[in-house]
Scaffold this motif. Structure first.
Motif, PDB file in Angstrom:
ATOM      1  N   GLU A 182       0.847  -1.196   0.000  1.00  0.00           N
ATOM      2  CA  GLU A 182       0.000   0.000   0.000  1.00  0.00           C
ATOM      3  C   GLU A 182       0.881   1.243   0.000  1.00  0.00           C
ATOM      4  OE1 GLU A 182      -4.129   1.563   2.040  1.00  0.00           O
ATOM      5  OE2 GLU A 182      -2.812   0.257   3.209  1.00  0.00           O
ATOM      6  N   GLN A 229       3.440   6.508   8.495  1.00  0.00           N
ATOM      7  CA  GLN A 229       3.150   5.586   7.397  1.00  0.00           C
ATOM      8  C   GLN A 229       4.148   4.422   7.370  1.00  0.00           C
ATOM      9  OE1 GLN A 229       0.331   5.710   5.976  1.00  0.00           O
ATOM     10  NE2 GLN A 229      -0.152   7.675   6.925  1.00  0.00           N
ATOM     11  N   ARG A 258       3.320   0.990   5.276  1.00  0.00           N
ATOM     12  CA  ARG A 258       3.007   1.564   3.967  1.00  0.00           C
ATOM     13  C   ARG A 258       4.235   2.252   3.383  1.00  0.00           C
ATOM     14  NH1 ARG A 258      -1.503   3.826   7.013  1.00  0.00           N
ATOM     15  NH2 ARG A 258      -3.291   2.407   6.841  1.00  0.00           N
TER      16      ARG A 258
END
Length: 307
Positions: free
Chosen positions: A4, A84, A89
């Motif tokens: 992602e 993140q 991610r």
């Protein structure tokens, strides 16, 4: 399960000498960045835009323009990229000007240190961004992020990720350089930065340059790509505040991105200095999206897996 990618907008031109880079994140969205990444098999989470101080448009103070505001923006970027990375991610920072690289690369460097992973930063840019308060002709902090990351700059930026400098010179590779201030040039030599300027690319070709820059890349390395859109020749990318003629062609830039993609180790990215106010029909944003698509695996033919 596919990786992602988290889009992190940083809409500021606080470190630049021209207004307009603050509109860069939205221009990249309009140019179809999320859809382009999804076409390469990634899931995309757009986290929206960070909210930092406005641009007061003041002259430099003690060699720095807007230092307080630049520090605020970089602290926000540092926190967002760190968050993140912790979630597993891949952070993709949508700039904004290149002063944001202090927070972005700083967060990645601290993450790699804590994980015990080697880091390689590829700085794709027309400029070395290695100015300091005593070298800069303008005081614009978008010309200083690499110096700050290497420990040369104001405490609020140098110490953002801890007490030690975020980057060691041997972790950095600069590609496409063609504009360096006189005092900055000497400083770059003193620090022994690994610079592949346009003459080197002209003489050796982009493939040989990238093979050299990627040489010795550890198997478990985290590759960070800091992509200043002025890396490209302005014939292909006019929408930047600091155009410098004689940069890589569209195809040379594609090859650079494809070879980075081939490593399979790209773990974080910045796209900076896109200035829609200076662009023509969002064309520079479209070119940037095409290049980032190549960075994440798009190629003419499906490549057979190695090994």
């Amino acid at each position: 399960m596919s990786m992602e990618i988290a889009l992190v907008g940083a809409p500021t031109d606080i470190g630049a000498g021209a207004r307009g880079a603050s509109m860069g994140p939205q221009a990249l969205r309009v140019a179809g960045l999320a859809a382009a990444l999804e076409r390469q098999g990634y899931r995309v989470l757009d986290t929206g835009d960070l909210a930092g101080p406005g641009n007061p448009w003041q002259p430099p103070v003690h060699g720095y323009r807007h230092l307080e505001q630049v520090q605020s923006w970089n602290a926000l970027v540092f926190q967002a990229v760190t968050a993140q990375l912790r979630e597993g991610r891949l952070p993709l920072v949508l700039g904004g000007d290149h002063s944001l690289g202090v927070g972005s690369v700083g967060a990645v460097a601290r993450h790699c240190r804590r994980a015990g992973r080697p880091l390689r930063v590829f700085w794709l840019d027309a400029h070395t961004d290695f100015n300091t308060a005593w070298l800069t002709p303008s005081g614009n902090l978008h010309g200083m992020p690499v110096a700050c990351l290497c420990g040369f700059g104001p405490a609020g930026l140098v110490d953002l990720g801890g007490s030690e400098p975020a980057l060691r010179p041997e972790e950095l590779r600069m590609i496409g350089i063609r504009s360096v201030d006189a005092g900055e040039r000497e400083f770059v030599h003193e620090q022994r930065l690994d610079v592949y300027d346009m003459r080197t690319i002209d003489e050796r070709g982009m493939r040989a340059v990238m093979e050299a820059a990627l040489g010795g890349l550890p198997a478990d390395a985290h590759v960070h790509v800091s992509f200043d859109v002025d890396f490209l020749d302005p014939d292909y990318a006019p929408g930047v505040g600091t155009t410098v003629r004689g940069g890589p062609t569209w195809r040379e830039a594609q090859l650079c991105m494809e070879m980075l993609a081939d490593t399979g180790r790209v773990g974080s990215v910045d796209i900076v200095e896109l200035n829609p106010a200076l662009d023509v029909r969002n064309g520079t944003a479209l070119v940037a999206v095409e290049l980032v698509e190549s960075l994440f695996g798009k190629s003419t033919l499906v490549r057979r897996p190695r090994g």
